[in-house]
Write a protein that holds these residues in place. Structure first.
Motif, PDB file in Angstrom:
ATOM      1  N   ASN A 149      -3.289 -12.101  -3.724  1.00  0.00           N
ATOM      2  CA  ASN A 149      -3.712 -11.754  -5.087  1.00  0.00           C
ATOM      3  C   ASN A 149      -3.100 -10.440  -5.542  1.00  0.00           C
ATOM      4  OD1 ASN A 149      -5.254 -14.065  -5.367  1.00  0.00           O
ATOM      5  ND2 ASN A 149      -7.170 -13.081  -4.757  1.00  0.00           N
ATOM      6  N   TRP A 150      -3.067  -9.466  -4.623  1.00  0.00           N
ATOM      7  CA  TRP A 150      -2.532  -8.155  -4.991  1.00  0.00           C
ATOM      8  C   TRP A 150      -1.024  -8.221  -5.198  1.00  0.00           C
ATOM      9  CZ3 TRP A 150      -3.811  -4.147  -7.435  1.00  0.00           C
ATOM     10  CH2 TRP A 150      -3.071  -2.970  -7.365  1.00  0.00           C
ATOM     11  N   LEU A 151      -0.318  -8.942  -4.341  1.00  0.00           N
ATOM     12  CA  LEU A 151       1.129  -9.054  -4.496  1.00  0.00           C
ATOM     13  C   LEU A 151       1.473  -9.768  -5.803  1.00  0.00           C
ATOM     14  CD1 LEU A 151       2.421  -9.881  -0.885  1.00  0.00           C
ATOM     15  CD2 LEU A 151       2.326  -7.671  -2.059  1.00  0.00           C
ATOM     16  N   SER A 152       0.682 -10.755  -6.191  1.00  0.00           N
ATOM     17  CA  SER A 152       0.914 -11.445  -7.461  1.00  0.00           C
ATOM     18  C   SER A 152       0.782 -10.478  -8.629  1.00  0.00           C
ATOM     19  CB  SER A 152      -0.081 -12.601  -7.630  1.00  0.00           C
ATOM     20  OG  SER A 152       0.107 -13.581  -6.635  1.00  0.00           O
ATOM     21  N   ARG A 153      -0.219  -9.637  -8.547  1.00  0.00           N
ATOM     22  CA  ARG A 153      -0.449  -8.685  -9.639  1.00  0.00           C
ATOM     23  C   ARG A 153       0.681  -7.668  -9.746  1.00  0.00           C
ATOM     24  NH1 ARG A 153      -5.767  -4.741 -10.445  1.00  0.00           N
ATOM     25  NH2 ARG A 153      -4.749  -3.223 -11.805  1.00  0.00           N
ATOM     26  N   PHE A 397       9.440 -13.891  -4.117  1.00  0.00           N
ATOM     27  CA  PHE A 397       8.186 -13.512  -4.774  1.00  0.00           C
ATOM     28  C   PHE A 397       7.495 -12.421  -3.951  1.00  0.00           C
ATOM     29  CE2 PHE A 397       3.742 -13.732  -5.781  1.00  0.00           C
ATOM     30  CZ  PHE A 397       3.616 -14.239  -7.053  1.00  0.00           C
ATOM     31  N   GLU A 398       7.418 -12.641  -2.644  1.00  0.00           N
ATOM     32  CA  GLU A 398       6.745 -11.690  -1.752  1.00  0.00           C
ATOM     33  C   GLU A 398       7.586 -10.436  -1.531  1.00  0.00           C
ATOM     34  OE1 GLU A 398       4.429 -15.123   0.878  1.00  0.00           O
ATOM     35  OE2 GLU A 398       6.533 -14.616   1.272  1.00  0.00           O
ATOM     36  N   SER A 399       8.882 -10.600  -1.318  1.00  0.00           N
ATOM     37  CA  SER A 399       9.711  -9.420  -1.037  1.00  0.00           C
ATOM     38  C   SER A 399       9.803  -8.509  -2.251  1.00  0.00           C
ATOM     39  CB  SER A 399      11.109  -9.846  -0.572  1.00  0.00           C
ATOM     40  OG  SER A 399      11.791 -10.600  -1.549  1.00  0.00           O
ATOM     41  N   GLN A 400       9.898  -9.077  -3.453  1.00  0.00           N
ATOM     42  CA  GLN A 400       9.934  -8.245  -4.656  1.00  0.00           C
ATOM     43  C   GLN A 400       8.612  -7.507  -4.862  1.00  0.00           C
ATOM     44  OE1 GLN A 400      12.443  -7.863  -7.603  1.00  0.00           O
ATOM     45  NE2 GLN A 400      13.436  -7.863  -5.602  1.00  0.00           N
ATOM     46  N   ALA A 401       7.513  -8.203  -4.604  1.00  0.00           N
ATOM     47  CA  ALA A 401       6.200  -7.562  -4.733  1.00  0.00           C
ATOM     48  C   ALA A 401       6.035  -6.439  -3.710  1.00  0.00           C
ATOM     49  CB  ALA A 401       5.095  -8.597  -4.577  1.00  0.00           C
ATOM     50  N   LEU A 402       6.517  -6.656  -2.500  1.00  0.00           N
ATOM     51  CA  LEU A 402       6.406  -5.629  -1.462  1.00  0.00           C
ATOM     52  C   LEU A 402       7.264  -4.419  -1.784  1.00  0.00           C
ATOM     53  CD1 LEU A 402       6.341  -7.901   1.711  1.00  0.00           C
ATOM     54  CD2 LEU A 402       4.483  -6.418   0.909  1.00  0.00           C
ATOM     55  N   VAL A 420      -4.745  -3.542  -1.576  1.00  0.00           N
ATOM     56  CA  VAL A 420      -4.704  -3.526  -0.117  1.00  0.00           C
ATOM     57  C   VAL A 420      -5.458  -2.312   0.417  1.00  0.00           C
ATOM     58  CG1 VAL A 420      -3.202  -3.378   1.903  1.00  0.00           C
ATOM     59  CG2 VAL A 420      -2.539  -4.801  -0.049  1.00  0.00           C
ATOM     60  N   GLY A 421      -5.203  -1.154  -0.193  1.00  0.00           N
ATOM     61  CA  GLY A 421      -5.892   0.066   0.224  1.00  0.00           C
ATOM     62  C   GLY A 421      -7.383  -0.045   0.020  1.00  0.00           C
ATOM     63  N   ASN A 422      -7.798  -0.619  -1.107  1.00  0.00           N
ATOM     64  CA  ASN A 422      -9.227  -0.828  -1.372  1.00  0.00           C
ATOM     65  C   ASN A 422      -9.874  -1.679  -0.291  1.00  0.00           C
ATOM     66  OD1 ASN A 422     -10.074  -0.731  -4.895  1.00  0.00           O
ATOM     67  ND2 ASN A 422      -8.708   0.583  -3.748  1.00  0.00           N
TER      68      ASN A 422
END
Length: 428
Positions: A149-153, A397-402, A420-422
């Motif tokens: 969810n966070w990576l999508s955002r 999708f994942e690598s760009q978000a990371l 993630v930190g939350n």
């Protein structure tokens, strides 16, 4: 106990404190119905909170400080923007705050209401000695749903940031999407190392000029290589001599000024990636592709998008050359799939998103995200480090978000603003 005011914002926002027997420092009971909306601009920290203090229900703002004396230190005493503060939340109450009307501002002290475990997790995140990211010892414990969810955002955040450059260029091109796309595609044909000269080439050679010679590949190639500065010398081979003859005529006709040849970089590059080969591929793409962005907007499948680039056939001269007048071993010089995927990622996905956003068409935004989900994840040092921490990376999708996570959150230790930190802070 060492922490920042942001941590206290976080504690208040998510009510991560002991709420049993809440009272103001002067003994009034407190019940929180809404902590308010977090405000990161000027003015009180939380807007539109709903809080019962004593027998009175208040609707107003909340200000958060480490010490109550910060109210005066920060200049709020005579600032009308703070007149509607109904509760002062502080870690330590060291001085009463009296409002201009003589009323003491209700104050809630948090000093003994924050669990030591929460503070320790926060301290380890923000102040711990880490080599890569603050949560490198904990990120593997974050569940897949939270991570996804966070990576999508933040992928959308990344695309929104990058689309600003598209919007700016579009304005300079008077709303011409095709010309803007052509310029970005050219820059990305340089694959970072030669991005600048490719961009300068595209700006010096607009599509309206190239369109006049669509039916003459030799003239297109002459314009591309000539504007790139590769036809200034006296060539030996027949092919570059023909290009030079064509270019000298076209240069005078259109009053063209070529790019400085010295901008192009060859060193420490595989011959397949030499700018001469990329220019030949770019010229071939121009010859066979009219209104390329319009075609891309119509093609729904990634196979069709890849075919636009993998089927490019360059002039036969380059089968046994990497430079003009220097013969080499014969080899096929098509764009490889990894190069095509980089173009799809950096140009096509960005323009699908930007076009959808500009025209408020969710269809194209969704196609952009779907395209990134269909492309393999990038391979670089940052992705390698994430993989070593147990983060699974399968798609772009994942690598760009990371990349966005690392550059915009981890590098600045914005753990309290990070999903993630939350989650790590809340982990028992």
């Amino acid at each position: 106990m060492l922490f920042t005011e942001d941590f206290l914002h976080y504690v208040w926002k998510f009510r991560l404190f002991d709420r049993i027997g809440l009272q103001t420092v002067d003994g009034q009971d407190v019940e929180i119905f809404s902590a308010g909306m977090h405000n990161k601009d000027s003015g009180p920290d939380f807007h539109n909170a709903r809080i019962r203090i004593g027998d009175t229900m208040w609707a107003g703002n909340v200000e958060v400080h480490l010490s109550s004396s910060d109210w005066k230190r920060h200049g709020h005493t005579h600032d009308s923007a703070y007149d509607n503060v109904v509760l002062h939340v502080v870690f330590r109450d060291d001085a009463p705050v009296v409002l201009p009307n003589g009323r003491r501002l209700p104050t809630l002290e948090m000093q003994n209401r924050i669990a030591p475990e929460l503070h320790n997790r926060y301290h380890n995140l923000i102040f711990g000695n880490r080599q890569f990211i603050p949560c490198e010892n904990s990120i593997a414990r974050v569940d897949g749903l939270t991570m996804g969810n966070w990576l999508s955002r933040i992928l959308v955040e990344r695309l929104e940031k990058r689309s600003v450059a598209v919007t700016t260029a579009l304005a300079k091109n008077r709303g011409d999407w095709e010309e803007t796309f052509y310029q970005f595609l050219a820059a990305n044909f340089g694959f970072k190392t030669n991005a600048l000269p490719f961009e300068l080439l595209a700006r010096s050679l607009p599509q309206i000029t190239l369109a006049k010679y669509k039916n003459n590949p030799l003239q297109i190639e002459a314009l591309v290589f000539g504007q790139a500065g590769f036809l200034n010398d006296e060539p030996v081979d027949d092919y570059p001599r023909k290009l030079k003859t064509e270019y000298e005529f076209l240069r005078k006709k259109h009053n063209l000024q070529p790019v400085d040849k010295h901008l192009w970089k060859f060193m420490r590059m595989r011959p397949q990636n030499f700018p001469t080969i990329r220019l030949a591929q770019f010229a071939a793409l121009i010859v066979r592709s009219n209104h390329l962005l319009s075609r891309i907007l119509e093609i729904k499948e990634i196979s069709g998008l890849r075919a636009l680039f993998t089927s490019i056939e360059i002039n036969p001269y380059w089968e046994n050359h990497y430079r003009f007048d220097t013969e080499s071993k014969s080899s096929v010089k098509h764009l490889g799939q990894s190069s095509v995927d980089i173009l799809l990622l950096n140009t096509l996905a960005l323009f699908l998103f930007s076009y959808g956003k500009q025209h408020q068409l969710q269809y194209y935004i969704s196609r952009s995200l779907k395209l990134l989900e269909s492309l393999p994840g990038e391979q670089n040092a940052i992705m390698a480090d994430f993989s070593n921490l147990g983060v699974k990376i399968k798609t772009a999708f994942e690598s760009q978000a990371l990349l966005e996570l690392k550059n915009s959150y981890c590098n600045h230790k914005k753990c309290l603003d990070c999903g993630v930190g939350n989650k790590i802070l809340k982990l028992a």
